[in-house]
Structure formats: C-alpha cells, structure tokens
Design an enzyme around this catalytic site. Structure first.
Site, PDB file in Angstrom:
ATOM      1  N   LYS A  29       8.493  -4.864  11.517  1.00 32.21           N
ATOM      2  CA  LYS A  29       8.442  -3.234  11.667  1.00 32.21           C
ATOM      3  C   LYS A  29       7.209  -2.763  11.802  1.00 32.21           C
ATOM      4  O   LYS A  29       6.712  -2.047  13.036  1.00 32.21           O
ATOM      5  CB  LYS A  29       9.212  -2.617  10.504  1.00 32.21           C
ATOM      6  CG  LYS A  29       9.237  -1.005  10.649  1.00 32.21           C
ATOM      7  CD  LYS A  29      10.288  -0.507   9.713  1.00 32.21           C
ATOM      8  CE  LYS A  29       9.935  -0.308   8.231  1.00 32.21           C
ATOM      9  NZ  LYS A  29       9.113   0.835   8.267  1.00 32.21           N
ATOM     10  N   SER A  30       6.221  -3.012  11.040  1.00 34.83           N
ATOM     11  CA  SER A  30       4.679  -2.325  11.226  1.00 34.83           C
ATOM     12  C   SER A  30       4.073  -2.816  12.608  1.00 34.83           C
ATOM     13  O   SER A  30       3.673  -1.951  13.033  1.00 34.83           O
ATOM     14  CB  SER A  30       3.843  -3.062   9.890  1.00 34.83           C
ATOM     15  OG  SER A  30       4.143  -2.556   8.711  1.00 34.83           O
ATOM     16  N   ARG A  34       3.136  -0.336  15.721  1.00 34.52           N
ATOM     17  CA  ARG A  34       1.597  -0.695  16.429  1.00 34.52           C
ATOM     18  C   ARG A  34       1.868  -1.080  18.020  1.00 34.52           C
ATOM     19  O   ARG A  34       1.110  -0.404  18.833  1.00 34.52           O
ATOM     20  CB  ARG A  34       0.757  -1.525  15.681  1.00 34.52           C
ATOM     21  CG  ARG A  34       0.520  -0.617  14.373  1.00 34.52           C
ATOM     22  CD  ARG A  34       0.018  -1.776  13.175  1.00 34.52           C
ATOM     23  NE  ARG A  34      -0.559  -1.348  12.218  1.00 34.52           N
ATOM     24  CZ  ARG A  34       0.128  -0.689  11.102  1.00 34.52           C
ATOM     25  NH1 ARG A  34       1.539  -0.746  11.104  1.00 34.52           N
ATOM     26  NH2 ARG A  34      -0.408  -0.125  10.002  1.00 34.52           N
ATOM     27  N   ARG A 128       7.218  13.840   2.305  1.00 34.68           N
ATOM     28  CA  ARG A 128       6.240  12.875   2.070  1.00 34.68           C
ATOM     29  C   ARG A 128       4.792  13.630   2.459  1.00 34.68           C
ATOM     30  O   ARG A 128       4.768  14.267   3.256  1.00 34.68           O
ATOM     31  CB  ARG A 128       6.457  11.461   2.919  1.00 34.68           C
ATOM     32  CG  ARG A 128       7.767  10.976   2.525  1.00 34.68           C
ATOM     33  CD  ARG A 128       8.102   9.878   2.910  1.00 34.68           C
ATOM     34  NE  ARG A 128       6.978   8.650   2.944  1.00 34.68           N
ATOM     35  CZ  ARG A 128       7.048   7.523   3.650  1.00 34.68           C
ATOM     36  NH1 ARG A 128       8.021   7.199   4.686  1.00 34.68           N
ATOM     37  NH2 ARG A 128       6.160   6.778   3.264  1.00 34.68           N
ATOM     38  N   GLN A 175      -1.637   3.088   6.774  1.00 34.14           N
ATOM     39  CA  GLN A 175      -1.053   4.004   7.636  1.00 34.14           C
ATOM     40  C   GLN A 175      -2.480   5.169   7.726  1.00 34.14           C
ATOM     41  O   GLN A 175      -2.701   5.688   9.073  1.00 34.14           O
ATOM     42  CB  GLN A 175       0.151   4.795   7.141  1.00 34.14           C
ATOM     43  CG  GLN A 175       1.390   3.972   7.385  1.00 34.14           C
ATOM     44  CD  GLN A 175       2.620   4.716   6.662  1.00 34.14           C
ATOM     45  OE1 GLN A 175       2.495   5.876   6.031  1.00 34.14           O
ATOM     46  NE2 GLN A 175       3.707   4.039   6.796  1.00 34.14           N
ATOM     47  N   ASP A 328       6.239  -2.559  -0.540  1.00 36.47           N
ATOM     48  CA  ASP A 328       7.572  -2.672  -0.091  1.00 36.47           C
ATOM     49  C   ASP A 328       8.637  -3.653  -0.502  1.00 36.47           C
ATOM     50  O   ASP A 328       9.669  -3.455  -0.299  1.00 36.47           O
ATOM     51  CB  ASP A 328       7.697  -2.825   1.768  1.00 36.47           C
ATOM     52  CG  ASP A 328       6.820  -1.792   2.439  1.00 36.47           C
ATOM     53  OD1 ASP A 328       6.552  -0.636   1.706  1.00 36.47           O
ATOM     54  OD2 ASP A 328       6.135  -2.045   3.472  1.00 36.47           O
ATOM     55  N   ARG A 359      11.006   5.546  -5.248  1.00 36.48           N
ATOM     56  CA  ARG A 359      11.570   4.333  -5.598  1.00 36.48           C
ATOM     57  C   ARG A 359      11.182   3.670  -6.973  1.00 36.48           C
ATOM     58  O   ARG A 359      12.081   2.887  -7.333  1.00 36.48           O
ATOM     59  CB  ARG A 359      10.740   3.109  -4.537  1.00 36.48           C
ATOM     60  CG  ARG A 359      11.257   3.272  -3.187  1.00 36.48           C
ATOM     61  CD  ARG A 359      10.756   2.238  -2.103  1.00 36.48           C
ATOM     62  NE  ARG A 359      11.171   2.318  -0.822  1.00 36.48           N
ATOM     63  CZ  ARG A 359      10.608   1.938   0.338  1.00 36.48           C
ATOM     64  NH1 ARG A 359       9.524   1.196   0.168  1.00 36.48           N
ATOM     65  NH2 ARG A 359      11.304   1.976   1.274  1.00 36.48           N
TER      66      ARG A 359
HETATM   67  C1  S3P Z   1       2.870   0.589   6.603  1.00 33.20           C
HETATM   68  C2  S3P Z   1       2.066   0.714   5.807  1.00 33.20           C
HETATM   69  C3  S3P Z   1       2.640   0.963   4.090  1.00 33.20           C
HETATM   70  C4  S3P Z   1       4.041   0.360   3.851  1.00 33.20           C
HETATM   71  C5  S3P Z   1       5.021   1.035   5.094  1.00 33.20           C
HETATM   72  C6  S3P Z   1       4.161   0.418   6.567  1.00 33.20           C
HETATM   73  C7  S3P Z   1       2.284   0.458   7.942  1.00 33.20           C
HETATM   74  O1  S3P Z   1       2.569   2.305   3.973  1.00 33.20           O
HETATM   75  O2  S3P Z   1       4.635   0.861   2.642  1.00 33.20           O
HETATM   76  O3  S3P Z   1       6.313   0.608   4.884  1.00 33.20           O
HETATM   77  O4  S3P Z   1       2.838  -0.184   8.798  1.00 33.20           O
HETATM   78  O5  S3P Z   1       1.106   0.642   8.078  1.00 33.20           O
HETATM   79  P1  S3P Z   1       1.258   3.017   3.395  1.00 33.20           P
HETATM   80  O6  S3P Z   1       0.211   3.029   4.507  1.00 33.20           O
HETATM   81  O7  S3P Z   1       1.591   4.483   3.055  1.00 33.20           O
HETATM   82  O8  S3P Z   1       0.757   2.307   2.229  1.00 33.20           O
END
Ligand code: S3P
Length: 445
Positions: A29-30, A34, A128, A175, A328, A359
């Site tokens: 997913k990350s 990107r 958030r 992020q 996560d 969570r």
């Molecule tokens: C992510 C960073 C993490 C993670 C999220 C995805 C990312 O969050 O918990 O599920 O894709 O950069 P944070 O950057 O808030 O820690």
C-alpha cells in the site's frame, strides 16, 4: 465452511484446523501510493505493476487524476501519464477517503504549486492530526487554513518558490518526512537543500522510489539518527515500478500460521524492506518458526518469500525503539500475545492512538471481550496470554483491527464476529479468500 457471512457488514470467523500452503498477498500500500504520486509529478508515462487495487490507493488515484494525471490500464498494470511537475488546479475538493498517506503526501506536492486546493476525507481521516504536515509546509512558505487549526478539511494555497528547511521530525512519521521531501523538491530558496532529521528510522520507500524516478536523495547516519537531504529543482522522470506484496498484509496470514496449531504457510514475493519487518523479529523472539527464502531485490526494494510454521509462542517486550518498524502490525501482534504463554508489553506506541482509529483502545476493548487480560497504557498495552474466548467485537471501521480479530477467531474457543467488517477493503480486499485457500490446502493428519 469456516467463514460465514452473517450480515453484509459483519463477518464471523471460527476455530480452524491447520492453515497450509503458499500464497501471494496484494501489492504494498505505501509503495502504491508513492508510485501513483511520483508518476503524477513525472514527465512521461510510468508503468506500475503489482499495484494495490484497494480503496486507499484508489483514493490516491482519484486525487492524482484531479491534479492532472492521465490514467489507463493494461492488463494488470497501471499506466500514468504525468504532468512533468506542474499540477492542475483541482476543480473540486480532493477527497482522500480513509487514507492518511494520500492526504499527507499529496499535500507535500501541492504546497509548491501556485494554486488552490481543498483536501478532506472520511470521518476517521477528519479526526487525524494534520498539523504535523501543515506546520513544516507553512515554514517553507505554503499557506494553509485548517479546520480547528489542524484538521481536515483544509485549504492549501501553494507558493512558488518555497524555502528549504532543516526539519527535525517531532514524531517518527514517514508520511511527514515524505511530505517535506516533496515540498523540498521545489524549495530553491534558503540554500535549496531541505534536510529532514529523524531520530528513529521510519519507512524509507520515498527515498528508495525517488531514486528510480531520477531524483538524488542523500542520506547520512549518526547512530540511530538519519539526515535525509534533497536538493531542489530535480525533475522526476517516468519509469517502471514493480510493487511487491505488502508485508503488513502478509503479517495477518503469518500470525495466523503462528497461532493455529500445525500450520505451515509461505507468502511469496513479499516486500522485506528492513523498516517494515520488525514484526518478523518479534514473532521469532516469541518462538515462531520464521524463515526468509529466495531473498532478492527489485526496484531498489528487498523482497522474498516468508515461511512461518506453528510453534507455541511466549510473551515478549516490544520496545519503543522497535515501534516504527512494526507500527501497523501492533494490532495483529497483540493477537499473537493474547495466545502466547505469559506477559507481553508494548510501549512507545502512542502514535497508535491517531491511526484510522485509536488502535490501543480498539485492541484493548476487543481482546477484553474475548476474555483476555489486557491493560491499556497511554503508549501501549500489557497483555497476559492464555486462551481466546468468542464474542462480538467492533473493527471501529479500521481495516487492521478487523483483520486482527478475524485471525483471533481462527484460534479462539468459540466464534468471533467482527462488526464493520467492510473496512478490510481499505487495504486487503482478498483477505477472506486467502484464508479460505489456506484452509483448503490444509494437511489432514
Ligand atoms: C505510512 C506511514 C505510517 C503507517 C501508514 C503508512 C506511509 O504512518 O502507519 O500505514 O505509507 O508512509 P506514519 O507516517 O503516520 O507513521
């Protein structure tokens, strides 16, 4: 039949015999977020293979289209023709759905565009914190007006040129790091080099993937501290990106194998970026039989096959310094802890309170419903392992909470029903199918 659909938005999972077999999980997913965003910023057409076609990444795709990306599909691949860096002013509000990565990373890119954008999301995303990205972007020169000062919806009025900054991350967040890096690409003022300082390494997919798009990122280490520097005015060039399976999705199936007696499960072609696989080390420490096979590299990211075989688990202490590498996976590790022998402590995980749901609270409540002795701390949990009873638990509309309790149901004495099950579509729509497949392939004694 071990999984029964009791209600469209509820699902029940029952104790299963061993899980066995080799499967693949959907794309990371990350990395998919990107790849979509960098393709939007690049000159030319980027091909993305193995992308995650789930609700969160579709939010990024829709936002990218509104900002000028042309999107097409060729069999399983996603083709994105980029804008060469000049984003289109969006004609409507940018709806980022449930996705924190979409709203925060795209904000970094929009901050340097001379245009107006309004970003928002669903009930969860609007709760958030966004100040963590808007503050550094404002320091660089962008203008932001946010609801109650730091929540979505917010208006972002980009400015050009931005000023480079030296920014120490107040929380270890990939992020935030990524948003500042993307703004830094268009920050030629004040020396033109933006440096982000992190005291705990967060996931580094942005650093790795930008290299593939032709952007030079410099990284210096000083103990655990990292200095990530990016020079302004480096154009992104379209490329091909191959996305491996998501280690965070694999974690649910691997923990299931670790807690259901006699299981033997292999996940093929899964991402093994060291900033993401802290959960494997913890599982190993708890006594699970973990093997990494056929390790290789593609598009600057390590990947391989992971095999987990059942072995009774013992409790462990998950330490603050380990948290960013398994942030996560804490909900699913809490399920492993609930069936392990003895006590598990999780500390330094206060960030969990501002994820898709709180969570820490969601896991404490759900595990208590299943008869587990759990204590909540501000920044974590203490869990006394034993056996899981059945019950009805709420996902709180959080995909990872839903899947964690599904796995709990596979090992619990009575059935576990999860309310608000459809949240799984956010990251892992094929979760139930893969569990069924591992049940079908199971070995009979
Ligand atoms: C992510 C960073 C993490 C993670 C999220 C995805 C990312 O969050 O918990 O599920 O894709 O950069 P944070 O950057 O808030 O820690």
């Amino acid at each position: 039949m071990k999984i029964s659909l009791t209600h469209p938005n509820r699902r029940t999972f029952k104790k299963t015999a061993n899980l066995s077999g080799t499967v693949r999980v959907p794309g990371d997913k990350s990395m998919t977020h990107r790849a979509i965003l960098f393709a939007l910023l690049a000159e030319g057409t980027t091909r993305i293979e193995g992308w995650l076609n789930a609700a969160d990444c579709r939010s990024s795709l829709e936002v990218a289209k509104q900002l000028g990306a042309s999107v097409s599909f060729e069999q399983e691949s996603l083709l994105i023709k980029g804008t060469g860096g000049s984003l289109k002013e969006p004609e409507n509000v940018l709806d980022c759905g449930n996705s924190g990565t979409t709203i925060r990373l795209f904000s970094g890119a929009i901050a340097s565009q001379v245009s107006f954008a309004c970003l928002t999301g669903d009930d969860s995303l609007r709760r958030r914190p966004m100040g963590r990205v808007l503050k550094p972007l404002a320091e660089m020169g962008a203008i932001a007006y946010a609801r109650s000062g730091s929540y979505a919806p917010f208006a972002l009025i980009g400015q050009s040129p931005l000023s480079a900054i030296r920014y120490t991350l107040p929380v270890p967040s990939a992020q935030v790091k990524s948003a500042v890096m993307l703004a830094g690409l268009h920050a030629p003022k004040a020396g033109g080099v933006t440096t982000i300082i992190e005291s705990q390494p967060s996931r580094d997919h942005t650093e790795r993937m930008l290299l593939g798009f032709g952007v030079q990122v410099d990284m210096e280490k000083e103990g655990e501290k990292r200095y990530i520097s990016i020079r302004a005015e480096q154009p992104l060039r379209a490329t091909s990106v191959e996305i491996p399976g998501d280690a965070s999705s694999a974690a649910f199936l691997l923990v299931a194998a670790a807690i259901v007696p006699d299981s033997d499960v292999t996940i093929e072609h899964v991402g093994l970026n060291p900033t993401r696989i802290g959960f494997l080390k913890v599982l190993q420490r708890m006594g699970a039989h973990v093997e990494i096979l056929n390790q290789r590299e593609s598009a600057g990211e390590p990947l391989g096959n992971v095999r987990v075989r059942y072995q009774p688990l013992s409790g462990t202490d998950i330490l603050p310094e380990e948290i960013p590498s398994l942030i996560d996976e804490i909900p699913i590790l809490a399920v492993a802890a609930a069936v392990a022998e003895g006590k598990t402590t999780i500390r330094g995980a206060g960030e969990l309170r501002v994820k898709e749901t709180d969570r820490i609270l969601a896991m404490a409540k759900g595990l208590q419903t299943l008869g587990v002795h759990v204590e909540e701390a501000d920044d974590g949990l203490t869990i006394i392992g034993g056996k899981l009873n059945g019950g009805v638990v709420d996902s709180f509309h959080d995909h990872r909470i839903a899947m964690s309790f599904a796995v709990a149901g596979l090992a619990a004495e009575q059935e576990v029903t999860i309310e608000n099950w459809s949240a799984v579509d956010i990251s892992f729509p094929t979760f139930s199918d893969l569990i069924l497949e591992l049940q079908r392939e199971r070995k009979f004694e």
